[in-house]
Design a protein around this motif. Structure first.
Motif, PDB file in Angstrom:
ATOM      1  N   VAL A   1      46.142  51.303  50.761  1.00 34.09           N
ATOM      2  CA  VAL A   1      45.330  50.826  49.215  1.00 34.09           C
ATOM      3  C   VAL A   1      44.923  49.731  49.790  1.00 34.09           C
ATOM      4  CG1 VAL A   1      45.829  50.623  47.356  1.00 34.09           C
ATOM      5  CG2 VAL A   1      47.219  51.873  48.019  1.00 34.09           C
ATOM      6  N   SER A   2      45.497  49.087  50.408  1.00 33.94           N
ATOM      7  CA  SER A   2      44.922  47.613  50.343  1.00 33.94           C
ATOM      8  C   SER A   2      43.523  47.108  50.560  1.00 33.94           C
ATOM      9  CB  SER A   2      45.434  46.540  51.415  1.00 33.94           C
ATOM     10  OG  SER A   2      46.141  47.189  52.435  1.00 33.94           O
ATOM     11  N   LEU A   3      43.320  48.271  51.807  1.00 34.80           N
ATOM     12  CA  LEU A   3      42.049  48.416  52.556  1.00 34.80           C
ATOM     13  C   LEU A   3      40.853  49.321  51.583  1.00 34.80           C
ATOM     14  CD1 LEU A   3      42.409  49.456  56.668  1.00 34.80           C
ATOM     15  CD2 LEU A   3      41.300  47.372  55.121  1.00 34.80           C
TER      16      LEU A   3
ATOM     17  N   PHE B   1      39.490  46.760  48.971  1.00 29.20           N
ATOM     18  CA  PHE B   1      39.099  45.708  49.529  1.00 29.20           C
ATOM     19  C   PHE B   1      37.854  46.607  50.879  1.00 29.20           C
ATOM     20  CE2 PHE B   1      36.961  45.217  54.491  1.00 29.20           C
ATOM     21  CZ  PHE B   1      36.969  43.493  54.292  1.00 29.20           C
ATOM     22  N   LEU B   2      37.147  47.681  51.096  1.00 31.29           N
ATOM     23  CA  LEU B   2      35.846  48.568  50.634  1.00 31.29           C
ATOM     24  C   LEU B   2      35.525  48.220  49.471  1.00 31.29           C
ATOM     25  CD1 LEU B   2      36.653  51.678  53.339  1.00 31.29           C
ATOM     26  CD2 LEU B   2      35.071  49.803  53.384  1.00 31.29           C
ATOM     27  N   GLU B   3      35.824  48.367  48.506  1.00 32.13           N
ATOM     28  CA  GLU B   3      35.319  48.893  47.414  1.00 32.13           C
ATOM     29  C   GLU B   3      34.504  47.423  46.520  1.00 32.13           C
ATOM     30  OE1 GLU B   3      33.495  51.434  44.550  1.00 32.13           O
ATOM     31  OE2 GLU B   3      34.749  51.574  46.236  1.00 32.13           O
ATOM     32  N   VAL B   4      35.527  46.157  46.766  1.00 30.20           N
ATOM     33  CA  VAL B   4      35.179  45.148  46.644  1.00 30.20           C
ATOM     34  C   VAL B   4      33.781  44.734  47.710  1.00 30.20           C
ATOM     35  CG1 VAL B   4      36.063  42.405  46.343  1.00 30.20           C
ATOM     36  CG2 VAL B   4      37.357  44.290  45.996  1.00 30.20           C
TER      37      VAL B   4
ATOM     38  N   SER C   1      37.419  53.332  59.992  1.00 32.26           N
ATOM     39  CA  SER C   1      38.591  54.137  59.549  1.00 32.26           C
ATOM     40  C   SER C   1      38.358  55.410  58.167  1.00 32.26           C
ATOM     41  CB  SER C   1      39.559  52.790  59.013  1.00 32.26           C
ATOM     42  OG  SER C   1      39.637  52.422  59.661  1.00 32.26           O
ATOM     43  N   GLU C   2      37.231  54.285  57.778  1.00 27.13           N
ATOM     44  CA  GLU C   2      37.057  55.584  56.452  1.00 27.13           C
ATOM     45  C   GLU C   2      37.297  56.885  57.038  1.00 27.13           C
ATOM     46  OE1 GLU C   2      35.273  54.558  52.161  1.00 27.13           O
ATOM     47  OE2 GLU C   2      34.313  54.633  53.392  1.00 27.13           O
ATOM     48  N   ALA C   3      35.320  56.507  57.498  1.00 25.70           N
ATOM     49  CA  ALA C   3      34.776  57.994  57.970  1.00 25.70           C
ATOM     50  C   ALA C   3      35.424  58.979  58.938  1.00 25.70           C
ATOM     51  CB  ALA C   3      33.060  57.288  58.767  1.00 25.70           C
ATOM     52  N   GLU C   4      36.456  57.831  60.084  1.00 23.42           N
ATOM     53  CA  GLU C   4      37.353  59.176  60.729  1.00 23.42           C
ATOM     54  C   GLU C   4      38.047  59.996  59.103  1.00 23.42           C
ATOM     55  OE1 GLU C   4      38.671  56.900  63.633  1.00 23.42           O
ATOM     56  OE2 GLU C   4      36.009  56.476  64.887  1.00 23.42           O
TER      57      GLU C   4
ATOM     58  N   LEU D   1      36.168  42.942  59.261  1.00 21.07           N
ATOM     59  CA  LEU D   1      37.406  43.841  58.987  1.00 21.07           C
ATOM     60  C   LEU D   1      36.891  44.666  57.806  1.00 21.07           C
ATOM     61  CD1 LEU D   1      40.661  44.613  58.686  1.00 21.07           C
ATOM     62  CD2 LEU D   1      40.304  43.057  56.323  1.00 21.07           C
ATOM     63  N   LEU D   2      35.524  44.345  57.652  1.00 20.30           N
ATOM     64  CA  LEU D   2      34.458  45.499  56.964  1.00 20.30           C
ATOM     65  C   LEU D   2      34.397  46.650  58.099  1.00 20.30           C
ATOM     66  CD1 LEU D   2      33.202  46.670  54.387  1.00 20.30           C
ATOM     67  CD2 LEU D   2      31.293  45.562  54.887  1.00 20.30           C
ATOM     68  N   ALA D   3      33.423  46.365  59.227  1.00 20.82           N
ATOM     69  CA  ALA D   3      33.509  47.180  59.930  1.00 20.82           C
ATOM     70  C   ALA D   3      34.424  47.855  60.538  1.00 20.82           C
ATOM     71  CB  ALA D   3      32.846  46.053  61.170  1.00 20.82           C
ATOM     72  N   HIS D   4      35.884  47.658  60.432  1.00 22.80           N
ATOM     73  CA  HIS D   4      36.486  48.257  60.894  1.00 22.80           C
ATOM     74  C   HIS D   4      36.824  49.101  59.802  1.00 22.80           C
ATOM     75  CE1 HIS D   4      40.376  49.301  61.882  1.00 22.80           C
ATOM     76  NE2 HIS D   4      41.058  48.837  61.501  1.00 22.80           N
ATOM     77  N   ALA D   5      36.549  48.867  58.589  1.00 14.12           N
ATOM     78  CA  ALA D   5      36.953  49.704  57.464  1.00 14.12           C
ATOM     79  C   ALA D   5      36.668  50.544  57.360  1.00 14.12           C
ATOM     80  CB  ALA D   5      37.741  48.927  56.068  1.00 14.12           C
ATOM     81  N   ARG D   6      34.988  50.241  57.764  1.00 16.05           N
ATOM     82  CA  ARG D   6      34.218  51.598  57.106  1.00 16.05           C
ATOM     83  C   ARG D   6      34.236  52.646  58.258  1.00 16.05           C
ATOM     84  NH1 ARG D   6      28.858  48.185  56.592  1.00 16.05           N
ATOM     85  NH2 ARG D   6      28.708  47.566  54.291  1.00 16.05           N
TER      86      ARG D   6
END
Length: 304
Positions: free
Chosen positions: A6-8, A11-14, A73-76, A66-71
């Motif tokens: 949830v935290s990620l 974070f992505l939306e912010v 992760s979201e796509a995968e 962290l944003l690059a990592h989260a993106r």
């Protein structure tokens, strides 16, 4: 359903919106819940992820990483969920391609048609968008691949292949320039011109060239639609500029125009690029399609 913590997700939306309040509205939760999760995430990693200011929140260097990592992760995660829900594994794929208009006219649709001859179970989604938007969609995982024009190094995406694209003028048959092997910028500016809008790579380079040559140009038509440019030229309204890759028809007589190469070094600053997300492992079908695009864009060049 989200597979990411949830935290990620918060974070992505912010990071996308630049504000807790807007992120909360998009996610339909209380702003305080987002603030708590962001604070928890920052506490966990041990460094600030955002710079708070009255106008919103901007990412720190750590936040950008962290944003690059989260993106990724979201796509995968999205791809895995789709596979789980359909039970399809790797046999059925949808490949989303974002590209600027010149490539959407011929090169990309032709590549898709050829690819589906060997992979008929693949579905494509083609989104025609401005060049910056194509890059953004790949960087954020909205699109699998972008085919677009760019100037200078690209830091937010992986450039699979890049090729300098010459420019040509399109003129009607019988025009004074129709029989020429090439035309200079100064001579071109002596005719009524249809130009792309300010902010496009083509127009930016044209304006730089005009400034270098000390020329003054008042366009007859400013337009970002290729079909309108061609009709303007065919109807005798003037001359338009197009890139020599993707925009040109192999048989110009079918378009009712003549292509005349434009000779000026400023246009060598623009590249046609195939772009994917940094660090993301694309699905098999998308990877194969990227290879097909690279071979069309620059047949002798390896991906980079």
């Amino acid at each position: 359903m989200q597979l990411m913590p949830v935290s990620l997700t918060y974070f992505l939306e912010v990071a996308r919106t630049g504000a807790v309040s807007e992120a909360a509205q998009n996610l339909r939760i209380a702003p305080s819940a987002i603030s708590r999760q962001i604070a928890k995430l920052e506490s966990g990693v041990g460094v600030p992820l955002f710079i708070r200011n009255p106008r919103g929140m901007t990412l720190t260097d750590a936040g950008s990483r962290l944003l690059a990592h989260a993106r990724r992760s979201e796509a995968e995660s999205s791809e895995l969920l789709s596979e789980l829900r359909t039970g399809s594994g790797t046999d059925v794929r949808t490949i989303t391609v974002a590209c600027s208009e010149g490539f959407a006219r011929r090169l990309v649709p032709q590549a898709m048609a050829v690819f589906r001859r060997d992979h008929p179970d693949v579905t494509f989604q083609l989104d025609r968008v401005p060049h910056q938007e194509a890059t953004r969609r790949v960087a954020e995982g909205i699109a699998d691949v972008a085919v677009t024009y760019a100037m200078g190094p690209q830091h937010d995406v992986r450039v699979e292949c890049a090729a300098v694209v010459p420019m040509s003028a399109i003129v009607p048959p019988g025009h004074q320039l129709a029989g020429r092997e090439r035309v200079g910028l100064a001579e071109l500016c002596g005719y009524p011109l249809s130009l792309a809008p300010t902010g496009t790579t083509q127009r930016d380079l044209f304006d730089i060239g005009v400034q270098l040559e000390g020329l003054t140009v008042r366009p007859a038509l400013v337009c970002d639609a290729m079909a309108s440019k061609y009709e303007f030229v065919r109807s005798g309204g003037g001359i338009a500029l197009v890139g020599d890759l993707g925009d040109l028809h192999p048989d110009p007589t079918a378009e009712g125009v003549v292509y005349v190469p434009l000779d000026h070094p400023v246009f060598r600053r623009r590249e046609a690029q195939v772009q994917t997300m940094l660090g993301r492992r694309l699905p098999w079908a998308a990877t194969q399609f990227v290879g097909s695009l690279v071979s069309l864009l620059r047949p002798s060049a390896p991906a980079r």
